[in-house]
Design an enzyme around this catalytic site. Sequence first.
Site, PDB file in Angstrom:
ATOM      1  N   CYS A  53      45.354  46.465  43.538  1.00 31.37           N
ATOM      2  CA  CYS A  53      46.107  45.423  44.240  1.00 31.37           C
ATOM      3  C   CYS A  53      46.834  44.494  43.273  1.00 31.37           C
ATOM      4  CB  CYS A  53      45.172  44.584  45.107  1.00 31.37           C
ATOM      5  SG  CYS A  53      44.188  45.508  46.300  1.00 31.37           S
ATOM      6  N   ASP A  85      37.747  43.335  47.018  1.00 25.94           N
ATOM      7  CA  ASP A  85      36.883  43.605  48.167  1.00 25.94           C
ATOM      8  C   ASP A  85      36.555  45.091  48.261  1.00 25.94           C
ATOM      9  OD1 ASP A  85      37.645  41.020  48.504  1.00 25.94           O
ATOM     10  OD2 ASP A  85      38.140  41.180  50.615  1.00 25.94           O
ATOM     11  N   CYS A 126      45.382  40.966  46.064  1.00 29.75           N
ATOM     12  CA  CYS A 126      44.204  41.268  46.871  1.00 29.75           C
ATOM     13  C   CYS A 126      43.936  40.145  47.878  1.00 29.75           C
ATOM     14  CB  CYS A 126      42.995  41.499  45.967  1.00 29.75           C
ATOM     15  SG  CYS A 126      41.629  42.361  46.795  1.00 29.75           S
ATOM     16  N   ASP A 127      43.089  40.446  48.865  1.00 25.36           N
ATOM     17  CA  ASP A 127      42.944  39.628  50.064  1.00 25.36           C
ATOM     18  C   ASP A 127      42.820  38.129  49.822  1.00 25.36           C
ATOM     19  OD1 ASP A 127      42.858  42.150  51.131  1.00 25.36           O
ATOM     20  OD2 ASP A 127      40.852  41.971  51.979  1.00 25.36           O
ATOM     21  N   LYS A 128      41.852  37.709  48.992  1.00 22.00           N
ATOM     22  CA  LYS A 128      41.563  36.282  48.853  1.00 22.00           C
ATOM     23  C   LYS A 128      42.591  35.569  47.992  1.00 22.00           C
ATOM     24  CE  LYS A 128      38.205  37.445  51.302  1.00 22.00           C
ATOM     25  NZ  LYS A 128      38.548  38.887  51.190  1.00 22.00           N
ATOM     26  N   CYS A 195      46.097  47.099  49.936  1.00 19.31           N
ATOM     27  CA  CYS A 195      45.705  48.113  50.919  1.00 19.31           C
ATOM     28  C   CYS A 195      46.751  48.236  52.018  1.00 19.31           C
ATOM     29  CB  CYS A 195      44.345  47.778  51.494  1.00 19.31           C
ATOM     30  SG  CYS A 195      43.033  47.756  50.241  1.00 19.31           S
ATOM     31  N   GLU A 446      32.001  40.997  53.955  1.00 23.84           N
ATOM     32  CA  GLU A 446      32.687  41.803  54.968  1.00 23.84           C
ATOM     33  C   GLU A 446      31.874  43.058  55.272  1.00 23.84           C
ATOM     34  OE1 GLU A 446      37.294  40.585  53.882  1.00 23.84           O
ATOM     35  OE2 GLU A 446      36.568  42.585  53.404  1.00 23.84           O
ATOM     36  N   SER A 472      36.207  43.310  57.268  1.00 28.53           N
ATOM     37  CA  SER A 472      37.407  43.688  56.539  1.00 28.53           C
ATOM     38  C   SER A 472      38.558  43.827  57.516  1.00 28.53           C
ATOM     39  CB  SER A 472      37.179  45.019  55.822  1.00 28.53           C
ATOM     40  OG  SER A 472      38.394  45.604  55.436  1.00 28.53           O
TER      41      SER A 472
END
Length: 559
Positions: A53, A85, A126-128, A195, A446, A472
């Site tokens: 990511c 993650d 990435c997500d966070k 992702c 998650e 997730s």
Amino acid sequence: MTSEKPRKYSQKIVDGSAQAPSRSMLRAVGFNDDDFKKSQVGIASTWSMVTPCNMHINTLAEEVGKGVDSAGAKSVIYNTITVSDGISMGTEGMKYSLVSREVICDSIEAVSAGMGHDGIIAIGGCDKNMPGCLMGLARLNRPSIFVYGGTILPGENHTDIVSVFEAVGSYAAGDIPITQLEHIEKTAIPGAGSCGGMYTANTLASAIEALGMSMPNSSAQNAISQNKKQDCIDAGKAIVYLLEHDIKPSDIMTKKAFENAITLIITLGGSTNAVLHLIAMADAVGVEVTLDDFVRIGDKTPVIADLRPSGQYLMSELIEIGGIQPLMKRLLDAGMLHGDCMTVTGKTMAENLADVADYPAGQNIILPFDKPIKKDSHLVILAGNLAPEGAVSKITGKEGLRFTGNAKVYDSEEQGFAAIIDGQVVAGDVVVIRYEGPKGGPGMREMLSPTSAIMGKGLGNDVALITDGRFSGGSRGFVVGHVTPEAYEGGAIALVENGDSITIDAQSREMTLNITDEEMASRKQRWQQPAPKYTRGLLAKYARTVSSASTGAVTDKPS
């Protein structure tokens, strides 16, 4: 630049004879005499080789720097962190994922405030990264822009990371051989980028664009593409306009802007994590967003994007037909967005969308408003005696709208996952995974491994899962997370016993533990809070300071 205004902070660091030591150190990293007269723009890069990511973000930071420098300001690149993650999922390491949001936020505040940056551009993958960056920018409240690192391309046979997680369940069920699992593992992730479905990263990038904090279509570009490079350069140039006109996050991240973001992520079928993170991002800028806002907006907003995990298409395919700008134009024309909201272009949302063309005829990714996947929000906020302060579910209707089953209770994700893989969970069960909340986990992990195992076992329509942890963006099925109060705080989820009947009703928006009030009170009286799992270090500090999931799980609320 002749105005001193764009140098509101850097002038305190570099002006005057007393600041000669500061200038001396900056000369060593490339500053010249003219640079000290320019606005300084901190570029917060989340580059890291711990995850695909973020593996390319160093090159994107350089492109942002080119844009900043070409527009007459001075770029200063620095790094913050990321936690993957997808790599830490299902392990103790996942406890650090949500915590990393706060670390990113804190570190951006620390570096740019400490170094006197006049403006900031943050780049996340990435997500966070997304909420962490936005929270840091909001706290600083200096002219700022967010740049999304971009999405990954599909793997072989249209696979992605969730394909690998679900293949684990299929292998455990005996449906595929180990050779097929290994092949999927080796071919699902082709390179750099976040992702590929409408999972958490793409959901939040889209939300940030709808907020007005990123350049138009920044959320819908492939990670490795000329368009993404140009997005970086454009952001670098745009920050100078924001500096000259003193346009700050507080001017952009208004209540109406958050309503735009909520509307967009519902139409996209986005991740439940958006609820937690948008509440936290709003809190950082002093705007109140609550679970009630998601209910109010969700009642009138349909799901119209056929995107994974609930649908079939990937973000890269949405990019091919125009990204999210045509969808935003449709929403604006339908009166569903506030067009007067300011954005980082210095123009309003309506002005940005004025010349956007519609999607090409014949595409099947974004559906018409009159033929939605779901006529109202898939993000269903539940209450009831199991979640009196709220819980968040993602229900498209494919799973059904009501589920009643008997509880199988597990006090950790590992216990629940092992039971699913070992065949102890059967049709009709409600899997309860608790003590995974912000304080109890700590870190609110998650549950992608358990939900993917359920799907891989072929139980997606026959088993429900509830947790005080999170899900997730890749999770699907009849799942409910963010249950509050959490188990560690003595919430009702801590009182569930094996065999209890539980009803989840998306239409009445209630999650009910089917026992008497007297029995509930008796169990509550007997309950004892467990000892903290950590007493020193980052997780211990986080557990002591984090707020409830229903208020964003933030760590800087006044005591």
